[in-house]
Design a protein around this motif. Structure first.
Motif, PDB file in Angstrom:
ATOM      1  N   ILE A 279       0.847  -1.190   0.000  1.00  7.77           N
ATOM      2  CA  ILE A 279       0.000   0.000   0.000  1.00  7.77           C
ATOM      3  C   ILE A 279       0.879   1.236   0.000  1.00  7.77           C
ATOM      4  CG2 ILE A 279      -1.719   1.319   1.298  1.00  7.77           C
ATOM      5  CD1 ILE A 279      -2.625  -1.358   2.526  1.00  7.77           C
ATOM      6  N   THR A 280       0.659   2.125  -0.976  1.00 12.39           N
ATOM      7  CA  THR A 280       1.402   3.382  -1.004  1.00 12.39           C
ATOM      8  C   THR A 280       0.467   4.519  -0.676  1.00 12.39           C
ATOM      9  OG1 THR A 280       0.985   3.604  -3.385  1.00 12.39           O
ATOM     10  CG2 THR A 280       3.053   2.555  -2.727  1.00 12.39           C
ATOM     11  N   VAL A 281       1.007   5.523   0.013  1.00 13.83           N
ATOM     12  CA  VAL A 281       0.208   6.679   0.418  1.00 13.83           C
ATOM     13  C   VAL A 281       0.878   7.936  -0.084  1.00 13.83           C
ATOM     14  CG1 VAL A 281      -0.706   7.978   2.385  1.00 13.83           C
ATOM     15  CG2 VAL A 281      -0.612   5.489   2.480  1.00 13.83           C
ATOM     16  N   SER A 282       0.108   8.807  -0.698  1.00 11.14           N
ATOM     17  CA  SER A 282       0.662  10.048  -1.206  1.00 11.14           C
ATOM     18  C   SER A 282       1.232  10.878  -0.064  1.00 11.14           C
ATOM     19  CB  SER A 282      -0.441  10.843  -1.927  1.00 11.14           C
ATOM     20  OG  SER A 282       0.046  12.088  -2.360  1.00 11.14           O
ATOM     21  N   GLY A 283       2.424  11.413  -0.277  1.00  9.24           N
ATOM     22  CA  GLY A 283       3.017  12.284   0.733  1.00  9.24           C
ATOM     23  C   GLY A 283       3.700  11.565   1.869  1.00  9.24           C
ATOM     24  N   SER A 284       4.125  10.323   1.637  1.00 13.67           N
ATOM     25  CA  SER A 284       4.798   9.600   2.720  1.00 13.67           C
ATOM     26  C   SER A 284       6.128  10.229   3.072  1.00 13.67           C
ATOM     27  CB  SER A 284       4.994   8.134   2.338  1.00 13.67           C
ATOM     28  OG  SER A 284       5.791   8.020   1.198  1.00 13.67           O
ATOM     29  N   GLY A 285       6.715  10.998   2.132  1.00 12.13           N
ATOM     30  CA  GLY A 285       7.902  11.774   2.456  1.00 12.13           C
ATOM     31  C   GLY A 285       9.167  10.950   2.530  1.00 12.13           C
ATOM     32  N   LYS A 286      10.278  11.646   2.854  1.00 10.44           N
ATOM     33  CA  LYS A 286      11.582  10.988   2.891  1.00 10.44           C
ATOM     34  C   LYS A 286      11.730  10.064   4.068  1.00 10.44           C
ATOM     35  CE  LYS A 286      13.583  15.008   5.128  1.00 10.44           C
ATOM     36  NZ  LYS A 286      14.371  15.032   6.210  1.00 10.44           N
ATOM     37  N   GLY A 287      10.873  10.217   5.096  1.00 12.11           N
ATOM     38  CA  GLY A 287      11.035   9.443   6.318  1.00 12.11           C
ATOM     39  C   GLY A 287      10.771   7.976   6.159  1.00 12.11           C
ATOM     40  N   GLY A 288       9.986   7.572   5.172  1.00  9.55           N
ATOM     41  CA  GLY A 288       9.763   6.146   5.025  1.00  9.55           C
ATOM     42  C   GLY A 288       8.435   5.793   4.413  1.00  9.55           C
TER      43      GLY A 288
ATOM     44  N   ASP B 144      14.170  24.346  12.968  1.00 15.25           N
ATOM     45  CA  ASP B 144      14.809  24.584  11.669  1.00 15.25           C
ATOM     46  C   ASP B 144      14.261  23.665  10.584  1.00 15.25           C
ATOM     47  OD1 ASP B 144      15.874  22.303  12.878  1.00 15.25           O
ATOM     48  OD2 ASP B 144      17.760  22.455  11.764  1.00 15.25           O
ATOM     49  N   GLN B 145      13.105  23.051  10.848  1.00 13.32           N
ATOM     50  CA  GLN B 145      12.535  22.096   9.895  1.00 13.32           C
ATOM     51  C   GLN B 145      11.153  22.558   9.444  1.00 13.32           C
ATOM     52  OE1 GLN B 145      13.429  18.835  12.921  1.00 13.32           O
ATOM     53  NE2 GLN B 145      13.629  17.694  11.018  1.00 13.32           N
ATOM     54  N   TYR B 146      10.743  22.049   8.279  1.00 10.42           N
ATOM     55  CA  TYR B 146       9.456  22.417   7.687  1.00 10.42           C
ATOM     56  C   TYR B 146       8.680  21.148   7.355  1.00 10.42           C
ATOM     57  CZ  TYR B 146      11.617  26.979   7.546  1.00 10.42           C
ATOM     58  OH  TYR B 146      12.226  28.143   7.932  1.00 10.42           O
ATOM     59  N   LEU B 147       7.372  21.284   7.239  1.00  7.52           N
ATOM     60  CA  LEU B 147       6.530  20.120   6.999  1.00  7.52           C
ATOM     61  C   LEU B 147       6.833  19.501   5.637  1.00  7.52           C
ATOM     62  CD1 LEU B 147       2.972  21.235   8.212  1.00  7.52           C
ATOM     63  CD2 LEU B 147       4.681  19.911   9.457  1.00  7.52           C
ATOM     64  N   GLU B 148       6.838  18.166   5.610  1.00 10.85           N
ATOM     65  CA  GLU B 148       6.963  17.465   4.336  1.00 10.85           C
ATOM     66  C   GLU B 148       5.783  17.817   3.425  1.00 10.85           C
ATOM     67  OE1 GLU B 148       9.049  15.071   2.836  1.00 10.85           O
ATOM     68  OE2 GLU B 148      10.501  15.823   4.277  1.00 10.85           O
ATOM     69  N   GLU B 149       4.585  17.940   4.029  1.00 13.21           N
ATOM     70  CA  GLU B 149       3.365  18.198   3.259  1.00 13.21           C
ATOM     71  C   GLU B 149       3.270  19.650   2.796  1.00 13.21           C
ATOM     72  OE1 GLU B 149       1.882  16.395   7.161  1.00 13.21           O
ATOM     73  OE2 GLU B 149       3.840  17.060   6.429  1.00 13.21           O
ATOM     74  N   ASP B 150       3.936  20.555   3.514  1.00 14.33           N
ATOM     75  CA  ASP B 150       3.874  21.985   3.192  1.00 14.33           C
ATOM     76  C   ASP B 150       5.215  22.625   3.552  1.00 14.33           C
ATOM     77  OD1 ASP B 150       3.326  24.613   2.757  1.00 14.33           O
ATOM     78  OD2 ASP B 150       1.799  24.815   4.314  1.00 14.33           O
ATOM     79  N   PRO B 151       6.151  22.686   2.625  1.00 18.04           N
ATOM     80  CA  PRO B 151       7.501  23.194   2.919  1.00 18.04           C
ATOM     81  C   PRO B 151       7.533  24.656   3.364  1.00 18.04           C
ATOM     82  CG  PRO B 151       7.456  21.981   0.840  1.00 18.04           C
ATOM     83  CD  PRO B 151       6.046  22.179   1.250  1.00 18.04           C
ATOM     84  N   ARG B 152       6.406  25.360   3.293  1.00 19.47           N
ATOM     85  CA  ARG B 152       6.370  26.760   3.742  1.00 19.47           C
ATOM     86  C   ARG B 152       6.104  26.877   5.231  1.00 19.47           C
ATOM     87  NH1 ARG B 152       1.537  28.415  -0.027  1.00 19.47           N
ATOM     88  NH2 ARG B 152       0.901  26.466   0.964  1.00 19.47           N
ATOM     89  N   THR B 153       5.647  25.783   5.867  1.00 25.63           N
ATOM     90  CA  THR B 153       5.236  25.842   7.268  1.00 25.63           C
ATOM     91  C   THR B 153       6.303  25.281   8.188  1.00 25.63           C
ATOM     92  OG1 THR B 153       2.899  25.613   6.629  1.00 25.63           O
ATOM     93  CG2 THR B 153       3.454  25.152   8.928  1.00 25.63           C
ATOM     94  N   ASN B 154       6.791  26.133   9.090  1.00 22.66           N
ATOM     95  CA  ASN B 154       7.753  25.697  10.100  1.00 22.66           C
ATOM     96  C   ASN B 154       7.085  24.696  11.037  1.00 22.66           C
ATOM     97  OD1 ASN B 154       9.041  26.014  12.958  1.00 22.66           O
ATOM     98  ND2 ASN B 154      10.561  26.871  11.559  1.00 22.66           N
ATOM     99  N   ARG B 155       7.807  23.667  11.448  1.00 23.95           N
ATOM    100  CA  ARG B 155       7.200  22.599  12.250  1.00 23.95           C
ATOM    101  C   ARG B 155       6.809  23.068  13.650  1.00 23.95           C
ATOM    102  NH1 ARG B 155      10.147  17.047  12.245  1.00 23.95           N
ATOM    103  NH2 ARG B 155       8.289  16.642  13.502  1.00 23.95           N
ATOM    104  N   ILE B 156       7.532  24.032  14.206  1.00 27.75           N
ATOM    105  CA  ILE B 156       7.122  24.587  15.498  1.00 27.75           C
ATOM    106  C   ILE B 156       5.784  25.312  15.344  1.00 27.75           C
ATOM    107  CG2 ILE B 156       7.663  26.284  17.282  1.00 27.75           C
ATOM    108  CD1 ILE B 156       9.395  23.923  17.649  1.00 27.75           C
TER     109      ILE B 156
END
Length: 480
Positions: free
Chosen positions: A183-192, A353-365
């Motif tokens: 099963i693949t899911v859109s937006g799984s990102g680099k994490g796995g 210093d990180q941003y969301l995989e789903e939205d690179p404009r949004t800081n994770r904090i």
């Protein structure tokens, strides 16, 4: 005309149910078998309803605890700490399954490094190194730079490593399919890769090509560590043969330079396993508890875990719900809100210093604060006991020690001192402010600074959380 009673011989229903006079012996046997089957099904339904009623009675005294937070915040690692503390035998039973996850983490990390190197033409020059956040520690001069070297030699070495590691890297897809069931899911990102609840058992099922319904019976004579997965064995052999190449790649000046220059960003689990690659690549490797806590696998949907927790001599069942934290999965949380007793919200303070995989404009904090606002203001959760874990403090400290400045990523931090205590208190103040603004019921917010991969410290905090939940919300339910 007399109305027939339900006991009369001429009752219409009785007449309708009578077998036809022309019924053969074969038809009679078939009819009786059908009636017996119908009776069995009816009795089974009655029994299931009875068990459900008993289960509902028992659950009135149970605790429903939600683990909420964005993806990669540490929720699943915290769930494993609960498992280690209250149900250690279950972690032992699934230990062999984590080997697949850890191999996948290693292969995915190597693939990410090689892809990043390729995008930079397999070389980093001195100017890039000197512009790095840590260049001040190198004296700011070319003679102090450790990244000097012949570009042709560097590219040749990396090309050779890429060629030798290519067979190992190609196992990425097969390992992902083993964990996800294809099963693949859109937006799984680099994490796995996303996995559903119960993936541990399914990795064994998929390895043996069995049907889900039959595997438990057929595997019962064997222990989990006795089951041989051909794919995992192949990857194990490749890792063992490639461990020197992996060490060389990880220590290469160009890789180190890209990390320092922040052109190559690796997650904590990547660095952990690459630092321990000799042990992980050993032919007799069995994942340690520390390995399992550091392993990264993304949750899809909501997974329920049940633990029997003893408090003041009374055993109470805790239903812990671990949720997928990616933005696209947060709608699945809502059905679990209305009868939740307590919430542990996990926010990774190292992610400034990180941003969301789903939205690179949004800081994770920022995303954590927005999500925490929604949780605090939800009318469905207004009576739930609230606990905040400001997590990954060890990684935050390491980033600050390496000279990373918070102000560069969060401008409102201003000219405050860029030290650990100032930074964690700054973030804590923002979460407390969100809670104060959305606290109509005057709930107490219990806050903990955590690194949930630290077993001793985390289990001490879990004990404090357990006690605070019982002293607070659950005391009114007469559970203690």
């Amino acid at each position: 005309m007399r109305t027939p009673s339900i006991y009369s011989q001429d009752d219409p229903l009785t007449e309708a149910l009578k077998p036809p006079e022309s019924e053969t012996e074969l038809e009679r046997r078939a009819r009786l078998e059908e009636e017996a089957e119908a009776k069995r099904v009816s009795e089974q339904i009655d029994e299931e309803l009875r068990l459900e009623r008993e289960s509902m009675k028992r659950k009135r005294g149970d605790v429903k605890l939600l683990l909420l937070g964005q993806a990669e915040s540490g929720k699943s690692t915290l769930q494993r700490q609960f498992q280690l503390m209250y149900k250690p035998h279950s972690l032992e039973q699934e230990r062999a399954s984590w080997r697949t996850v850890i191999y996948f983490n290693v292969v995915r990390s190597i693939k990410h490094i090689l892809n990043t190197l390729e995008s930079w033409d397999d070389y980093i020059d001195d100017d890039m190194a000197l512009d790095s956040p840590t260049s001040k520690y190198m004296g700011g001069s070319r003679s102090a730079s450790p990244f000097q070297g012949n570009a042709a030699t560097s590219r040749s070495t990396i090309a050779s490593l890429r060629r030798r590691l290519s067979p190992l890297v190609t196992t990425d897809t097969a390992l992902a399919d083993r964990l996800s069931g294809g099963i693949t899911v859109s937006g799984s990102g680099k994490g796995g890769v996303f996995v559903r609840s119960g993936w541990q058992a399914r990795t064994i099922e998929n390895a043996l090509g069995r049907k889900r319904g039959r595997v438990s019976d057929e595997l019962s004579p064997k222990k989990p560590d006795e089951i041989q997965d051909v794919l995992v064995q192949d990857v194990s052999r490749m890792l063992d043969a490639s461990k020197d190449d992996i060490r060389e790649l990880w220590a290469h000046p160009t890789v180190k330079g890209l990390i320092v220059r922040r052109r190559l960003k690796l997650d904590e689990w990547s660095e952990f396993f690459l630092r321990h690659i000799t042990r992980v690549a050993a032919s007799d490797y069995v994942p340690s508890t520390d390995d399992i806590l550091h392993a990264r696998i993304q949750t899809m949907g909501v997974a329920e875990h049940i633990f029997d927790v003893n408090i003041h001599g009374k055993s109470v069942s805790w239903h812990l719900f671990d949720v997928g934290g990616a933005r696209g999965q947060r709608h699945t949380w809502v059905p679990y809100f209305d009868d939740a007793n307590a919430i542990i919200f996990v926010a990774p303070v190292s992610a400034f210093d990180q941003y969301l995989e789903e939205d690179p404009r949004t800081n994770r904090i920022d995303d954590s604060l927005q999500l925490f606002t929604q949780i605090c203001s939800s009318p469905l959760l207004k009576n739930a006991h609230l606990v905040l874990f400001l997590n990954k403090t060890d990684l935050l400290r390491a980033k600050l020690d390496n000279g990373l400045r918070v102000q560069k990523y969060i401008t409102s931090f201003g000219e405050r001192a860029n030290d650990y205590e100032t930074v964690v208190q700054y973030f804590r103040a923002h979460f407390l402010q969100v809670h104060r603004r959305n606290n109509e019921n005057r709930r107490v917010l219990y806050t903990h600074f955590t690194s949930v991969v630290d077993t001793k410290a985390t289990q001490r905090i879990i004990g404090n959380v357990r006690d605070s939940i019982f002293r607070g919300y659950l005391q009114s339910a007469a559970l203690v």
